[in-house]
Design a protein around this motif. Structure first.
Motif, mmCIF file in Angstrom:
data_model
loop_
_atom_site.group_PDB
_atom_site.id
_atom_site.type_symbol
_atom_site.label_atom_id
_atom_site.label_comp_id
_atom_site.label_asym_id
_atom_site.label_seq_id
_atom_site.Cartn_x
_atom_site.Cartn_y
_atom_site.Cartn_z
ATOM 1 N N TRP A 296 48.452 36.689 14.904
ATOM 2 C CA TRP A 296 49.309 36.743 16.106
ATOM 3 C C TRP A 296 48.467 36.999 17.342
ATOM 4 N N LEU A 297 47.531 37.958 17.253
ATOM 5 C CA LEU A 297 46.684 38.299 18.395
ATOM 6 C C LEU A 297 45.828 37.102 18.802
ATOM 7 N N PHE A 298 45.263 36.420 17.807
ATOM 8 C CA PHE A 298 44.419 35.261 18.095
ATOM 9 C C PHE A 298 45.210 34.165 18.803
ATOM 10 N N HIS A 299 46.355 33.803 18.261
ATOM 11 C CA HIS A 299 47.134 32.707 18.843
ATOM 12 C C HIS A 299 47.705 33.086 20.216
ATOM 13 N N THR A 300 48.065 34.355 20.400
ATOM 14 C CA THR A 300 48.558 34.803 21.704
ATOM 15 C C THR A 300 47.461 34.717 22.751
ATOM 16 N N CYS A 301 46.291 35.216 22.414
ATOM 17 C CA CYS A 301 45.174 35.187 23.359
ATOM 18 C C CYS A 301 44.718 33.757 23.644
ATOM 19 N N MET A 302 44.724 32.896 22.618
ATOM 20 C CA MET A 302 44.284 31.519 22.825
ATOM 21 C C MET A 302 45.280 30.738 23.676
ATOM 22 N N ALA A 303 46.564 31.074 23.584
ATOM 23 C CA ALA A 303 47.559 30.423 24.447
ATOM 24 C C ALA A 303 47.281 30.750 25.908
ATOM 25 N N LEU A 304 46.928 32.014 26.169
ATOM 26 C CA LEU A 304 46.569 32.415 27.535
ATOM 27 C C LEU A 304 45.284 31.716 27.964
ATOM 28 N N ALA A 305 44.300 31.700 27.086
ATOM 29 C CA ALA A 305 43.012 31.075 27.417
ATOM 30 C C ALA A 305 43.186 29.595 27.747
ATOM 31 N N LYS A 306 44.020 28.913 26.980
ATOM 32 C CA LYS A 306 44.259 27.489 27.226
ATOM 33 C C LYS A 306 44.880 27.270 28.603
ATOM 34 N N ARG A 307 45.713 28.226 29.028
ATOM 35 C CA ARG A 307 46.418 28.085 30.308
ATOM 36 C C ARG A 307 45.533 28.404 31.508
ATOM 37 N N VAL A 308 44.701 29.441 31.421
ATOM 38 C CA VAL A 308 43.950 29.882 32.600
ATOM 39 C C VAL A 308 42.433 29.854 32.433
ATOM 40 N N GLY A 309 41.925 29.757 31.176
ATOM 41 C CA GLY A 309 40.489 29.829 30.948
ATOM 42 C C GLY A 309 39.672 28.807 31.717
ATOM 43 N N PRO A 310 40.013 27.506 31.641
ATOM 44 C CA PRO A 310 39.235 26.513 32.385
ATOM 45 C C PRO A 310 39.242 26.746 33.893
ATOM 46 N N SER A 311 40.360 27.207 34.430
ATOM 47 C CA SER A 311 40.431 27.476 35.879
ATOM 48 C C SER A 311 39.499 28.619 36.266
ATOM 49 N N ILE A 312 39.481 29.678 35.446
ATOM 50 C CA ILE A 312 38.578 30.800 35.711
ATOM 51 C C ILE A 312 37.128 30.337 35.621
ATOM 52 N N LEU A 313 36.815 29.504 34.639
ATOM 53 C CA LEU A 313 35.460 28.988 34.463
ATOM 54 C C LEU A 313 35.016 28.179 35.677
ATOM 55 N N ASP A 314 35.932 27.408 36.260
ATOM 56 C CA ASP A 314 35.610 26.559 37.413
ATOM 57 C C ASP A 314 35.739 27.285 38.740
ATOM 58 N N GLY A 315 36.097 28.573 38.707
ATOM 59 C CA GLY A 315 36.214 29.348 39.938
ATOM 60 C C GLY A 315 37.454 29.044 40.750
ATOM 61 N N LYS A 316 38.484 28.538 40.110
ATOM 62 C CA LYS A 316 39.718 28.212 40.815
ATOM 63 C C LYS A 316 40.631 29.438 40.923
ATOM 64 N N GLU A 317 41.664 29.330 41.736
ATOM 65 C CA GLU A 317 42.559 30.454 42.001
ATOM 66 C C GLU A 317 43.404 30.770 40.769
ATOM 67 N N VAL A 318 43.352 32.021 40.330
ATOM 68 C CA VAL A 318 44.147 32.518 39.211
ATOM 69 C C VAL A 318 44.688 33.885 39.600
ATOM 70 N N SER A 319 45.929 34.196 39.225
ATOM 71 C CA SER A 319 46.543 35.470 39.611
ATOM 72 C C SER A 319 45.761 36.648 39.039
ATOM 73 N N ALA A 320 45.866 37.781 39.718
ATOM 74 C CA ALA A 320 45.163 38.989 39.281
ATOM 75 C C ALA A 320 45.618 39.421 37.892
ATOM 76 N N LEU A 321 46.923 39.258 37.612
ATOM 77 C CA LEU A 321 47.443 39.651 36.303
ATOM 78 C C LEU A 321 46.842 38.788 35.201
ATOM 79 N N ASP A 322 46.763 37.469 35.447
ATOM 80 C CA ASP A 322 46.183 36.578 34.453
ATOM 81 C C ASP A 322 44.693 36.864 34.254
ATOM 82 N N LYS A 323 43.997 37.212 35.351
ATOM 83 C CA LYS A 323 42.585 37.561 35.233
ATOM 84 C C LYS A 323 42.408 38.804 34.365
ATOM 85 N N PHE A 324 43.301 39.787 34.564
ATOM 86 C CA PHE A 324 43.235 41.015 33.770
ATOM 87 C C PHE A 324 43.503 40.714 32.299
ATOM 88 N N LYS A 325 44.543 39.912 32.043
ATOM 89 C CA LYS A 325 44.869 39.561 30.658
ATOM 90 C C LYS A 325 43.726 38.789 30.007
#
Length: 646
Positions: A296-325
Motif C-alpha cells: 500500500w505504501l509503495f503504490h501510494t507513494c508511486m502514485a504521487l511520484a507519477k503525478r509530481v515527480g517529473p515536474s519537480i525534476l524539471d524545476g517546474k512549479e509544484v505546490s508546497a504540500l506536494d513537495k513535502f509529500k
C-alpha cells in the motif's frame, strides 16, 4: 587533439593521478590512473610492433568489458592499425564472417572461451596470424606457436623499448582527424552485418559535443557493462572518457553487474530499454512478495511520484504540500529504491537503441532520476538527437545534437548530417552510396517528423515496418510492442498487421516474473514451454493485451493497431537461433518466415496450432521442440474508422 592516443597523452599529463579505469576482480576494486593507462598502452603497442603489426591492419578485440581490452584498442590505434571489437557472445560462425570480411591479422581475446571460438575457425581465415589472450586459465597446454599471453606481449614490448620507441612515436604522430579510429559492425537486423568505418574526427567531435551538451567532467563515473562491439560503449568508454578524463568502471562479471552498479553509483549512466524493463520487473516482483502495508505504501507513494515527480525534476512549479509529500516519499520509498537500483548518484541517464515504453520511462523519472532519450546510430557515431534538461518527454527523442542537421524526406524518412557521419562501409561501396549521399546526408531507415512548436523529433517506427492496414489505418508495430513490454510478465512482443484487416501478436513471457508468480501460487512447472502454456498465464497475458488495446485506442493516429488475437510462443526469441540481433533487436523478417505457420493460424480463425521449431543449445548443438499453442481472442475498443484511416 586529433586522435585517441593524443587524448591519452594529454590525460597522462593533465590528470596523471586521477582514476581512469577501475576493475573489480576477486571482489576487490582495482584502480588505475591515467598515468598507469598511458604506460600500459605504450608497452602493449611496442609489443604489437614486435609482433610485426603494420599500418592499416585490422585487429579484432573479443571479450567482456575489461580495462586491458579498452587499452588494447588504443594501443592498436597507436601503431596505425584498426581495432575491430566483436560481440563476445557471438558464435564461431558469426565471428568467422567478421574476421574474414575485414581480413583481421590478429585477435586480442579475453579468455579461453573466446580463444576456442577463434581456433575453431582460424583455418578458414585467409589473413589471420596471431592471437593474444588476457586470462591464461585453461590455456597452459595449448599450442603457443601463434598464441601469445597478453602479459608476455607487454613484457616483450618493454624489453624492445629502445629498439621500437622511435617507430611507435612516428606512427602515433602520423594519426590525424581523417585516420580510422575504429570499425564497428552493424547488428545485421535485415542482413549480413556491415563494417562501419569511423574516423578520429567522427569519434572525437561527437564525444566533445555530447560531453559539453550534458556538462560531463573529469569527476563523472560510468559503468562499462554493455558489449564492447556496440558503438554506444565505444563512445562512452573511449570517446567521452578520453575527452573528459572521467573514470570507466568495469564490473567483475555479468552476474555481479547489479551489485557492482550499486557499489560504484555512477553519475553518468546508459542502458537500453531492456535493462530498464528488467530492473522494473525485479522491483515489481519484490513488491508482490512484500506485506500488504508495504505494498500500500509503495503504490501510494508511486502514485504521487507519477503525478509530481517529473515536474519537480524539471524545476517546474509544484505546490508546497506536494513537495513535502514527495520529500517524505523520497525518504521512505524513492531514495531507498534508487539506492537499490544503483541510481542514487545518477546526474545524467540515457536510454536508446529502440523506443522505451512511456510508462517505463515515466516510472524512472518520477523517482527523480534524470533519465533522457537519445536517438542515434552506429553510422552517426551515436548522436543524432538528445533531450535537453527541462525538455524531456516520453514521446520524442529530443532536438538535434550539437552540430547535427536533420531533414524529413517526402516519404517521412529521417535524414541527418553531422561531423559524426561515418566514412564508409568497408568493402561495400554500393551500400555506402545507398545510405550516404554526395552531400553527406544519411538515410536512417526510420520514419518520423519534427514538431513545429518544440523542434523535437518524433520517431514513429522503422520506415520499412510502418505501413497501412487493409482499412487504410496506419500500422506501427513498435508503438504497440513497447506498451506490451511495460508489463513485467511480458519479455518480448512481435506485432503483425501490415496490409491485413486486424493486428495480431506473438508474445514471450518473462520467465523470472512469471516463474515467481507460479512459485507464490504453488504452481509446478518443468520448463518455459509448460509455464507459457498454463491457462492462468494465458488469461493474465490476455488481460494485459486488453489494457494495451484501451491505451492504443486513445491515440487517434494509431488506434487501428489494437491486437485482436495473440499467442504465447513456446520458446524465447534468441540471438543464437537468428531471431534477434546480439543487441537484442527482433529480426522481424526472419521471425515472420520462421513462424509463418503460427501467423497463418492467427489469421485463419484457428483456436490452436501444433508447431515444431529448430533450436540451438548453448554448446552449439541443434535440436527441435514441439508444442500445441493456444490462440486467444482479445476485446478491442471501438474507434472511428475515419480517424484511424487518416
Amino acid at each position: 587533439m586529433q586522435s585517441i592516443p593524443a587524448l591519452l597523452a594529454r590525460n597522462a599529463k593533465t590528470y596523471a593521478s586521477s582514476p581512469a579505469f577501475r576493475e573489480k576482480e576477486f571482489g576487490i576494486w582495482q584502480t588505475l590512473t591515467w598515468a598507469d593507462v598511458a604506460e600500459n598502452v605504450e608497452a602493449l603497442a611496442l609489443g604489437l610492433l614486435n609482433l610485426g603489426i603494420n599500418r592499416g591492419d585490422f585487429i579484432a578485440i573479443i571479450g567482456r568489458n575489461r580495462p586491458s581490452l579498452y587499452w588494447s584498442m588504443v594501443a592498436v590505434q597507436s601503431v596505425g592499425a584498426i581495432p575491430v571489437p566483436l560481440y563476445n557472445d557471438a558464435n564461431a560462425e558469426e565471428m568467422a564472417y567478421v574476421l574474414e570480411h575485414c581480413g583481421a591479422r590478429m585477435a586480442i581475446t579475453g579468455d579461453q572461451e573466446q580463444v576456442d571460438k577463434v581456433i575453431e575457425i582460424q583455418e578458414g581465415l585467409t589473413k589471420f596470424e596471431h592471437m593474444i589472450y588476457l586470462d591464461p586459465r585453461g590455456l597452459r597446454k595449448y599450442d603457443h606457436k601463434r598464441l601469445h599471453a597478453f602479459s608476455h606481449v607487454m613484457e616483450q614490448g618493454r624489453a624492445a623499448y629502445d629498439e621500437l620507441k622511435r617507430e611507435l612515436e612516428k606512427r602515433t604522430a602520423e594519426l590525424n582527424y581523417d585516420s580510422t579510429c575504429v570499425m564497428l559492425y552493424t547488428s545485421g537486423t535485415t542482413g549480413k552485418p556491415k563494417g562501419v568505418v569511423l574516423s578520429n574526427r567522427n569519434i572525437i567531435e561527437s564525444s566533445k559535443a555530447s560531453s559539453e551538451f550534458d556538462n560531463l567532467t573529469v569527476d563523472d563515473e560510468v559503468l562499462a557493462y554493455l558489449p564492447m562491439a556496440w558503438v554506444g560503449d565505444f563512445i562512452f568508454s573511449i570517446g567521452q572518457a578520453f575527452w573528459t578524463g572521467f573514470c570507466v568502471n568495469c564490473p567483475e562479471s555479468p552476474e555481479t553487474m547489479m551489485t557492482d552498479l550499486r557499489e560504484i553509483g555512477p553519475t553518468y549512466y546508459f542502458a537500453p530499454p531492456r535493462i530498464f524493463e528488467t530492473q522494473l520487473t525485479n522491483v515489481m516482483i519484490r513488491m508482490e512478495d512484500a506485506g500488504k502495508f508495504k505494498q500500500w505504501l509503495f503504490h501510494t507513494c508511486m502514485a504521487l511520484a507519477k503525478r509530481v515527480g517529473p515536474s519537480i525534476l524539471d524545476g517546474k512549479e509544484v505546490s508546497a504540500l506536494d513537495k513535502f509529500k514527495y520529500g517524505l516519499g523520497n525518504f521512505l520509498i524513492y531514495g531507498p529504491l534508487k539506492n537499490t537500483l544503483g541510481f542514487s548518484r545518477v546526474r545524467v541517464g540515457y536510454t536508446a537503441g529502440e523506443a522505451i515504453g512511456p510508462e517505463i520511462f515515466e516510472f524512472y523519472r518520477s523517482l527523480g532520476i534524470n533519465l533522457k532519450q537519445l536517438y542515434g546510430q552506429t553510422e552517426a557515431s551515436v548522436f543524432i538527437t538528445q533531450q535537453p534538461d527541462g525538455e524531456v518527454r516520453n514521446d520524442t527523442v529530443g532536438v538535434p545534437s550539437p552540430g547535427v542537421e536533420i531533414r524529413i524526406a517526402d516519404s517521412g524518412e529521417v535524414f541527418y548530417r553531422s561531423p559524426g557521419v561515418f566514412v564508409e562501409y568497408l568493402n561495400n561501396p554500393e551500400s555506402t552510396a545507398d545510405t550516404k549521399d554526395a552531400e553527406g546526408w544519411v538515410a536512417t531507415g526510420d520514419a518520423g517528423f519534427i514538431e513545429t512548436k518544440s523542434g523535437h523529433l518524433r520517431i514513429i517506427d522503422r520506415a520499412k515496418d510502418v505501413g497501412k492496414m487493409a482499412s487504410g489505418a496506419m500500422f506501427a508495430p513498435k508503438f504497440v510492442e513497447n506498451k506490451l513490454k511495460f508489463y513485467p510478465n511480458i519479455l518480448e512482443a512481435v506485432v503483425f498487421g501490415a496490409g491485413r484487416e486486424m493486428c495480431t501478436a506473438f508474445i514471450n513471457i518473462d520467465l523470472t516474473a512469471v516463474g515467481n508468480w507460479a512459485e507464490r501460487n504453488n504452481i509446478a512447472y518443468a520448463s518455459y514451454q509448460e509455464l507459457a502454456g498454463h491457462p492462468q498465464v494465458l488469461e493474465t497475458i490476455r488481460a494485459h493485451v486488453t489494457e494495451v488495446n484501451r491505451s492504443v485506442a486513445e491515440d487517434e493516429m494509431l488506434s487501428g493497431c489494437q491486437i485482436h488475437r495473440f499467442l504465447v510462443l513456446h520458446k524465447e526469441l534468441d540471438a543464437d537461433d537468428g531471431e534477434m540481433t546480439r543487441t537484442r533487436k527482433v529480426r522481424r523478417r526472419i521471425v515472420e518466415e520462421k513462424f509463418n505457420d503460427l501467423i497463418t493460424a492467427l489469421y485463419d480463425g484457428s483456436d490452436e496450432i501444433f508447431t515444431r521449431t529448430e533450436v540451438t543449445y548453448e554448446d552449439g548443438r541443434k535440436g527441435a521442440i514441439s508444442a500445441t499453442l493456444k490462440i486467444l481472442d482479445v476485446d478491442v475498443q471501438p474507434t472511428s474508422a475515419k480517424v484511424a484511416a487518416e
